[in-house]
Write a protein that holds these residues in place. Structure first.
Motif, PDB file in Angstrom:
ATOM      1  N   PRO A 154      -0.262   3.200  -3.698  1.00  0.00           N
ATOM      2  CA  PRO A 154      -1.299   3.700  -3.465  1.00  0.00           C
ATOM      3  C   PRO A 154      -1.965   4.229  -2.077  1.00  0.00           C
ATOM      4  CG  PRO A 154      -2.571   1.388  -3.386  1.00  0.00           C
ATOM      5  CD  PRO A 154      -1.183   1.293  -3.181  1.00  0.00           C
ATOM      6  N   ASP A 155      -1.191   4.235  -1.324  1.00  0.00           N
ATOM      7  CA  ASP A 155      -1.363   5.214   0.169  1.00  0.00           C
ATOM      8  C   ASP A 155      -0.447   6.150   0.028  1.00  0.00           C
ATOM      9  OD1 ASP A 155      -3.351   3.577   0.857  1.00  0.00           O
ATOM     10  OD2 ASP A 155      -2.468   3.027   2.308  1.00  0.00           O
ATOM     11  N   ALA A 156       1.107   5.567  -0.618  1.00  0.00           N
ATOM     12  CA  ALA A 156       1.961   6.728  -0.905  1.00  0.00           C
ATOM     13  C   ALA A 156       1.449   8.593  -1.152  1.00  0.00           C
ATOM     14  CB  ALA A 156       2.664   6.703  -2.098  1.00  0.00           C
ATOM     15  N   ALA A 179      -1.001  10.167  -0.352  1.00  0.00           N
ATOM     16  CA  ALA A 179      -1.505  11.080   0.901  1.00  0.00           C
ATOM     17  C   ALA A 179      -0.267  11.026   2.219  1.00  0.00           C
ATOM     18  CB  ALA A 179      -2.716  10.165   1.114  1.00  0.00           C
ATOM     19  N   LEU A 180       0.803  10.585   2.019  1.00  0.00           N
ATOM     20  CA  LEU A 180       2.026  10.606   2.853  1.00  0.00           C
ATOM     21  C   LEU A 180       2.947  11.905   2.781  1.00  0.00           C
ATOM     22  CD1 LEU A 180       2.889   6.516   3.179  1.00  0.00           C
ATOM     23  CD2 LEU A 180       0.882   8.044   4.586  1.00  0.00           C
ATOM     24  N   PRO A 199       5.112   7.930   8.774  1.00  0.00           N
ATOM     25  CA  PRO A 199       4.612   6.599   8.364  1.00  0.00           C
ATOM     26  C   PRO A 199       5.114   4.881   8.701  1.00  0.00           C
ATOM     27  CG  PRO A 199       4.678   8.041   6.645  1.00  0.00           C
ATOM     28  CD  PRO A 199       5.677   8.055   7.050  1.00  0.00           C
ATOM     29  N   SER A 201       0.860  -1.217   0.046  1.00  0.00           N
ATOM     30  CA  SER A 201       0.213  -0.151  -0.004  1.00  0.00           C
ATOM     31  C   SER A 201       0.989   0.900  -0.325  1.00  0.00           C
ATOM     32  CB  SER A 201      -0.887   0.137   1.295  1.00  0.00           C
ATOM     33  OG  SER A 201       0.000  -0.004   2.281  1.00  0.00           O
ATOM     34  N   CYS A 202       2.412   1.117   0.506  1.00  0.00           N
ATOM     35  CA  CYS A 202       2.934   2.562   0.679  1.00  0.00           C
ATOM     36  C   CYS A 202       3.937   1.870  -0.300  1.00  0.00           C
ATOM     37  CB  CYS A 202       3.764   2.991   1.957  1.00  0.00           C
ATOM     38  SG  CYS A 202       2.002   3.291   3.184  1.00  0.00           S
TER      39      CYS A 202
END
Ligand code: HEC
Length: 127
Positions: A62-64, A66-67, A99, A51-52
Motif C-alpha cells: 500500500p505504501d509503494a 508513494a515512494l 526508502p 507496507s512496501c
C-alpha cells in the motif's frame, strides 16, 4: 536433624559429577544457527515489510506508490538470485538514498533471518 551424613556427601558428590558431566557436553548452538522460522518471519514481514513490499512480495504494498524508489519485487531474478548473505546485509544496513532503511536495532538478527526465510517462501510459492 543431622546434615552431614556420609550418605549426603555421596549424594552431593554424585550431583556435582552429574552437573560437571553435563557442562562438559558441547554447548548448545547460538540461536541464529537454528533453521529460520517462517511462521515468525511471516509476522515480522506483515508488521514491517508488507507496507512496501506487498503481501506476496511483488513490491506492490500500500505504501509503494508513494515512494520515489520502488520497493524490490522479490520475484524478479535480479532479487532472488542474490545470496542470503547479500539480502541479509541489505536488511541489516539498508540502502543509501532509498526508502529501504537499516533494520539493525529494530529487528534482531534472528528476526531478520526469519523475515528473509518468509520472503524466500513467498517467491517459492509464487505468491
Ligand atoms: C518504506 C518502504 C520499505 C519497507 C518498510 C521495507 N522495504 Fe525493503 N526495500 C524497499 C525499497 C524501496 C527497496 C529497493 C531499494 C533500491 O533498489 O534502492 C527495498 C529493497 C529490499 C531488499 C533488497 C532486494 C534486492 O534485490 O537486493 C530486501 C532484501 C528488502 N528490501 C527486505 C525488506 C525487509 C525484510 C523489510 C522488513 C523488515 C523491508 N524490506 C521493509 C522499501 C522498503
Amino acid at each position: 536433624m543431622r546434615f552431614c551424613t556420609t550418605e549426603h556427601v555421596h549424594e552431593l558428590l554424585l550431583a556435582v559429577a552429574l552437573v560437571t558431566g553435563v557442562a562438559a557436553l558441547p554447548a548448545p548452538a547460538p540461536a541464529q544457527d537454528f533453521p529460520p522460522d517462517v511462521t515468525r518471519g511471516k509476522a515480522v514481514y506483515a508488521r514491517h515489510c508488507l507496507s512496501c513490499h506487498g503481501t506476496g512480495g511483488w513490491g506492490d504494498g500500500p505504501d509503494a506508490a508513494a515512494l520515489r524508489v520502488p520497493p524490490a519485487n522479490f520475484h524478479r531474478f535480479k532479487s532472488f538470485l542474490k545470496s542470503d548473505e547479500e539480502l541479509l546485509r541489505t536488511i541489516e544496513h539498508g540502502i543509501v538514498f532509498s526508502p529501504m532503511h537499516s533494520w539493525q536495532g529494530q529487528l534482531t538478527e534472528t528476526e531478520r533471518q526469519d523475515a528473509l526465510a518468509y520472503i524466500r517462501l513467498l517467491v517459492q510459492q509464487g505468491r
